[in-house]
Enzyme design. Sequence first.
Site, PDB file in Angstrom:
ATOM      1  N   GLY A  78      14.816 -12.637  -6.025  1.00 65.30           N
ATOM      2  CA  GLY A  78      15.994 -13.222  -5.396  1.00 65.30           C
ATOM      3  C   GLY A  78      16.904 -12.220  -4.724  1.00 65.30           C
ATOM      4  N   ILE A 123      -4.041  -7.680  -0.886  1.00 56.62           N
ATOM      5  CA  ILE A 123      -3.296  -8.923  -1.071  1.00 56.62           C
ATOM      6  C   ILE A 123      -3.829 -10.022  -0.151  1.00 56.62           C
ATOM      7  CG2 ILE A 123      -1.021 -10.019  -0.972  1.00 56.62           C
ATOM      8  CD1 ILE A 123      -1.179  -7.923  -3.152  1.00 56.62           C
ATOM      9  N   CYS A 143       0.826  -1.190   0.000  1.00 51.63           N
ATOM     10  CA  CYS A 143       0.000   0.000   0.000  1.00 51.63           C
ATOM     11  C   CYS A 143       0.867   1.249   0.000  1.00 51.63           C
ATOM     12  CB  CYS A 143      -0.896   0.011   1.240  1.00 51.63           C
ATOM     13  SG  CYS A 143      -1.834  -1.513   1.490  1.00 51.63           S
ATOM     14  N   ASP A 171      -3.305  -9.094   7.986  1.00 52.61           N
ATOM     15  CA  ASP A 171      -2.149  -9.012   8.867  1.00 52.61           C
ATOM     16  C   ASP A 171      -2.102  -7.678   9.601  1.00 52.61           C
ATOM     17  OD1 ASP A 171      -1.642  -7.661   6.499  1.00 52.61           O
ATOM     18  OD2 ASP A 171       0.459  -8.208   6.396  1.00 52.61           O
ATOM     19  N   ASN A 218       2.037  -0.318   5.338  1.00 54.96           N
ATOM     20  CA  ASN A 218       2.450  -0.712   3.998  1.00 54.96           C
ATOM     21  C   ASN A 218       3.385  -1.897   4.127  1.00 54.96           C
ATOM     22  OD1 ASN A 218       3.476  -0.863   1.342  1.00 54.96           O
ATOM     23  ND2 ASN A 218       5.002   0.713   1.741  1.00 54.96           N
ATOM     24  N   GLY A 219       2.971  -3.063   3.641  1.00 55.82           N
ATOM     25  CA  GLY A 219       3.843  -4.220   3.715  1.00 55.82           C
ATOM     26  C   GLY A 219       3.094  -5.509   3.947  1.00 55.82           C
ATOM     27  N   GLU A 220       3.826  -6.503   4.374  1.00 56.08           N
ATOM     28  CA  GLU A 220       3.272  -7.817   4.684  1.00 56.08           C
ATOM     29  C   GLU A 220       3.995  -8.399   5.891  1.00 56.08           C
ATOM     30  OE1 GLU A 220       0.711  -9.077   3.209  1.00 56.08           O
ATOM     31  OE2 GLU A 220       0.617  -7.889   1.357  1.00 56.08           O
TER      32      GLU A 220
END
Length: 651
Positions: A384, A56, A2, A104, A79-81
Site C-alpha cells: 500500500g 515473473i 532482477c 515485458d 529490472n522491474g515490471e
Amino acid sequence: MCGFAGIIASEDRFLEGLDHIIDSMSNTLQHRGPDSSGRWVDPSTPFAFGHRRLSIIDLSEEGNQPMLSADGRYVIVYNGEIYNFPALRSDLEASGHTFRGHSDTEVLLAAIVEYGVEPALQKLNGMSAFALWDREERSLSLVRDRLGKKPLYFGWVAGAFVFGSELKALKACPGFSNDINRQALSLYLRHNCIPAPYSIYQNIYKLPPVTCLNLSESLATKASCYEDVSGEIRPYWSALQVCGDGLANLSSDSAETLEEQLDCLLRDAVSSRMISDVPLGAFLSGGIDSSLVVALMQAQSDRPVKTFTIGFEEAAHNEAKDAERVARHLGTEHHELYLSPQDVMDVVPRLPVLYDEPFADSSQIPTYLVSKFAREHVTVALSGDGGDEFFGGYNRYNWAPEIWKKMSLWPAPIRGAVGVLLEGVPPKAWPRFMSLLNINHRTPADKILKLARVLKSSRRSEVYKALVSHWDSPGEVVIDGREPVTHLLNASEIIDKLGFAEGMMCLDQMTYLPDDILTKVDRATMGVGLEARAPLLDYRVAEFAAKLPLDLKIKNRQGKYLLRKVLDRYIPRELIERPKMGFELPIVDWLRGPLRDWAEALLSEARLRDDGYFYPGLIRQRWEEHLAGKRNWQFHLWDILMFQAWLDEYR
C-alpha cells in the site's frame, strides 16, 4: 524483478578479463535474481552487461537477459515490471513488430526501436531501472522510473565507468575505493538515509528518479565525476510539475464523481499489477492503504488472495489483530507470524549487507521480516505504499499548517524561547504537557521535540525542514561534513508556490518517498527474492491526486479522505478507524535494555575518536541522557549505530 551491472572501460587492460569482472559484479546480485544469469560483452570495446533474473513474466529462456532487440541495434539489462505491456505489445504488433516470447522486456526493446528512448518512456506504466547500449551510436542510456521504485547506481572505478542495481555490484569491480563521502554522511544524519544523487562513497552516485542519463562511449570513459555528466541527466516527467499543474487545474467534479473515478482508476492499477506467472499475494497491516489494495485485489479475484502480516506481543506495536479482522471480512487466505523481540534483534547484524550503505529507518527490520515470511508462499506481493504522500496521510500535513497559523501570531523571540523551554521538559511530564496542548499522540516525546523545533522556525520551509530532520545540525557531529545541495534548498520556493500542505506532499514525493520508503521496501523484498508492487504508486494515481482539492485529501483533521470513501465501499469503517501505527519498534527501550551492550561498543568515545568520522562529545552526551531516561534520542542514536554497524561490515 532482477539485478544488473555493467562496465565501460577506457583501457584495454580490462578487455581480457571482462567476462570475469562482469560475472563477479552481477553475482553479488544473486538475491535479486536467483533464477538465471547472463552476460553480454561487446566484441569491439571494453563494454559488458551482467544480469541476474527473478522470473515473473514469461518464465522461459526467451525472457532471459541481457536481451538484444530484433534488429540487433540495442542491448538491454532491465529490472522491474511494465504493467501496460500487453497494450503496448498490441500497438507494436499492429505496426509490424513480431515477438519471440512474452516478456515485458522484449516489448520495451521493441518500443524503443519503434519510438526512440524518451518517447518510449512516456508510454510506460510501471517500475523500472534499466541500461540500454546502442551498438550503432555507441552510447549508453541509464533510466530510472518516475517515482524511484527501482534503484540504479553509477560512478567511476579505476578509470572505468560502472553501474548497477546495488552498490555491492560496483564494489566488486577491481580497484574500487572505499573512501567515504563525508558530505553524504551529513545528509544521512539529517534524513536517516542518503538522498539521490549521493551515495556513501566518493565518486559513486544514485541516478535520480524519473531521469535518463545518456552517455556517449567517449564521455563515459573521459568523465571522472558527477559534474562531468550531470548535464546529460534529463527528466522525462516531474512530480513538481504534476503538483503545480494539478493545483492550477483543480477538478470541479463532485466528491461523489471523484470517488467513483478514483475507485475505477485504483481497480485498474491493482488489476494490472496482478498479472504474474508465479504465485502472488499482498502485505496487509489492516491500515487504510494496504486494506484498500487487498480489497480491490479480492474484488477482482476468483480465489482467496494470499495476505501476510506479522505481529508482536507488545500491544502498542501489534497490527496483526487489526489485519486479521480485515482479512476475515474480505475472505482472504490470511497468514500471520508473531515475532519475539529476539527475532527482530537477530536481523540487526544483517542490515549493513541488505542496504549496502547506512540506512536508519528502523521499520526496515519488520519490513524485511514480513517480506521473508511472504516469500515462503509467494514470489510477488502487492503493498500500500504511496497513499500518504499523494492523499495527505502524514500527520504533518494537517498538524504543521495548523501550528504555523497559531504560532505566526507570536513574536519570533517568544516562539524561540518557548521552543527551548519545551526541549527541557522531562520525559515524565510529556503526557501531561501534551494533554494541556490538546494533542493526542501515542509517542508524545517525539511530538514534543518536533514542536520545539517548529517553534524555533521563522519560515514554513524551516518548519518542514525541522519536521523531516533527525540531526538539526549534522555539521556539529560529522568531521568535515558540510551538507551539499538537496531539494530542501528549494523547499521555500516549492511551499510558497503550492501552499504549505501541498508543498510538503510534493517534497515528500520527491525525497522521502524514493530515498527512504521505496529504498527500504526494495532492499527488504529483493533481499529475499520477493517482488513488491505498489498500485498506489501508479503515476496516473499521482496525477489524479494532484488535481484533488485539499479538502478531499484532508478533512476534519484527518488525511486520505477520498481514499477512505473508496475503502468504505469494501470494508466497514469500524474495522479501519484507529490511530496510524506503521512498523514502529520499541527501539527507545531496547537501547536501554537488550541492545545496550551492542550500542555501547559502537558508541564508545574511543571507538568514535579512532574511526575519525564523528565528534564524540554530542553523541556521548545524548547516549548518556537516553540511558538515564532524561531524553529520548532513539532516532539520533539509531542513525549513528547504523553507520557504525555498516562501517564494521565494510571498512
